[in-house]
Every structure is written in C-alpha cells, then in structure tokens.
Design a protein around this motif. Structure first.
Motif, mmCIF file in Angstrom:
data_model
loop_
_atom_site.group_PDB
_atom_site.id
_atom_site.type_symbol
_atom_site.label_atom_id
_atom_site.label_comp_id
_atom_site.label_asym_id
_atom_site.label_seq_id
_atom_site.Cartn_x
_atom_site.Cartn_y
_atom_site.Cartn_z
ATOM 1 N N GLN A 285 -0.248 6.462 1.269
ATOM 2 C CA GLN A 285 0.262 5.098 1.346
ATOM 3 C C GLN A 285 -0.855 4.177 1.791
ATOM 4 O OE1 GLN A 285 3.742 4.410 3.848
ATOM 5 N NE2 GLN A 285 4.343 2.736 2.505
ATOM 6 N N ALA A 286 -1.260 3.290 0.912
ATOM 7 C CA ALA A 286 -2.275 2.296 1.239
ATOM 8 C C ALA A 286 -1.645 1.188 2.083
ATOM 9 C CB ALA A 286 -2.861 1.720 -0.045
ATOM 10 N N PRO A 287 -2.461 0.471 2.836
ATOM 11 C CA PRO A 287 -1.930 -0.609 3.680
ATOM 12 C C PRO A 287 -1.147 -1.619 2.855
ATOM 13 C CG PRO A 287 -4.211 -0.148 4.230
ATOM 14 C CD PRO A 287 -3.920 0.652 3.003
ATOM 15 N N GLY A 288 0.078 -1.885 3.255
ATOM 16 C CA GLY A 288 0.898 -2.882 2.585
ATOM 17 C C GLY A 288 1.449 -2.485 1.233
ATOM 18 N N LYS A 289 1.276 -1.212 0.869
ATOM 19 C CA LYS A 289 1.739 -0.749 -0.447
ATOM 20 C C LYS A 289 2.733 0.398 -0.296
ATOM 21 C CE LYS A 289 -2.328 -2.254 -3.017
ATOM 22 N NZ LYS A 289 -3.334 -1.890 -4.052
ATOM 23 N N GLY A 290 3.312 0.780 -1.423
ATOM 24 C CA GLY A 290 4.268 1.874 -1.413
ATOM 25 C C GLY A 290 3.613 3.231 -1.450
ATOM 26 N N LEU A 291 4.429 4.261 -1.406
ATOM 27 C CA LEU A 291 3.935 5.621 -1.466
ATOM 28 C C LEU A 291 3.413 5.941 -2.863
ATOM 29 C CD1 LEU A 291 6.874 7.193 0.522
ATOM 30 C CD2 LEU A 291 4.519 7.103 1.301
ATOM 31 N N GLU A 292 2.319 6.687 -2.907
ATOM 32 C CA GLU A 292 1.699 7.079 -4.167
ATOM 33 C C GLU A 292 1.476 8.582 -4.187
ATOM 34 O OE1 GLU A 292 -2.320 5.750 -4.634
ATOM 35 O OE2 GLU A 292 -2.464 6.354 -6.738
ATOM 36 N N TRP A 293 1.970 9.241 -5.198
ATOM 37 C CA TRP A 293 1.716 10.670 -5.349
ATOM 38 C C TRP A 293 0.256 10.906 -5.697
ATOM 39 C CZ3 TRP A 293 0.259 13.295 -9.898
ATOM 40 C CH2 TRP A 293 0.202 14.698 -9.769
ATOM 41 N N VAL A 294 -0.379 11.900 -5.077
ATOM 42 C CA VAL A 294 -1.795 12.179 -5.264
ATOM 43 C C VAL A 294 -2.019 13.504 -5.996
ATOM 44 C CG1 VAL A 294 -3.977 12.650 -4.075
ATOM 45 C CG2 VAL A 294 -2.453 10.861 -3.226
ATOM 46 N N SER A 295 -1.387 14.575 -5.506
ATOM 47 C CA SER A 295 -1.687 15.880 -6.082
ATOM 48 C C SER A 295 -0.575 16.865 -5.754
ATOM 49 C CB SER A 295 -3.023 16.394 -5.534
ATOM 50 O OG SER A 295 -3.385 17.619 -6.125
#
Length: 124
Positions: free
Chosen positions: A39-49
């Motif tokens: 989760q980047a600052p101010g952003k939503g959750l992001e799948w990585v791997s």
C-alpha cells in the motif's frame, strides 16, 4: 492463532535492493499459497506477488516483474521478497498475506490472514 510477522523494510536509494521476510506460525504453512501486497501512501492496496504452496510457481504484477523475486522456505516457515532496482514508486507498506488466490483479498475475508506490514521507503 495465525501469525505473520514481516521484517526487512527500511530506507533505500533508488536502484538499491532490499529483502523482506515473513515468519509464519499457527497454521500448516507448507499447505498454503502466499502473497505479498503493498500500500503506497494515500493509495489503495496493490497485489505484488504470489507463490504456490511448494514454491515452484510464482506470479508477479506488471509493475514488479523482472525486479522482484518471491520465494519460500517451508522447512523454516518463511516467505521472502527480494526486491532489486527499487524505484520511488515502490515506496509503501508491504504485507505478507495468506490467501489462496493471486489477488488482494477483502480485509474482512475470513479466508485470508494478514501480517502487520513493514515499511519500505525508496528515496534519495
């Protein structure tokens, strides 16, 4: 009780490397596929791997393909994420997630387990 404890985050310059670890307990680790989600600052959750239960097959998001490597040690109940050629846009909190599918589970999905996260900051 399921526990996932991430470590290895920190501050690194662009182009640098970090290796994240996740220690798992409270369940049969070797039976479970695992994910890294960020989760980047101010952003939503992001799948990585994602990695399968035995560590023979892995998937990556387009944004990290070729730079990150997921792996696991089932004898030690550990999950890893080797991150190379880091970019400022890789900054965020990285979570270890027990979940069957290669995607971000809903936070209230009872089939998923989350660690507390580890902060990665890529900055000069």
């Amino acid at each position: 009780e399921v526990q996932l404890v991430e470590s290895g985050g920190g501050l690194v310059q662009p182009g640098g490397s970090l290796r994240l670890s996740c220690a798992a307990s409270g369940f049969t680790y070797s039976d479970n596929p695992m994910n890294w989600v960020r989760q980047a600052p101010g952003k939503g959750l992001e799948w990585v791997s994602w990695i399968d239960s035995v560590g023979t097959f892995a998937l990556y998001s387009d944004s990290v393909e070729g730079r990150f490597t997921i792996s696991r040690d089932n004898a030690k109940n550990l999950l890893y994420l080797q991150m190379n050629n880091l970019k400022p846009e890789d900054t965020g909190v990285y979570y270890c997630v027990r979940f069957l599918s290669p995607r971000v589970p809903a936070r209230d999905d009872g089939r998923a387990s989350w660690g507390q996260g580890t902060q990665v900051t890529v900055s000069s």
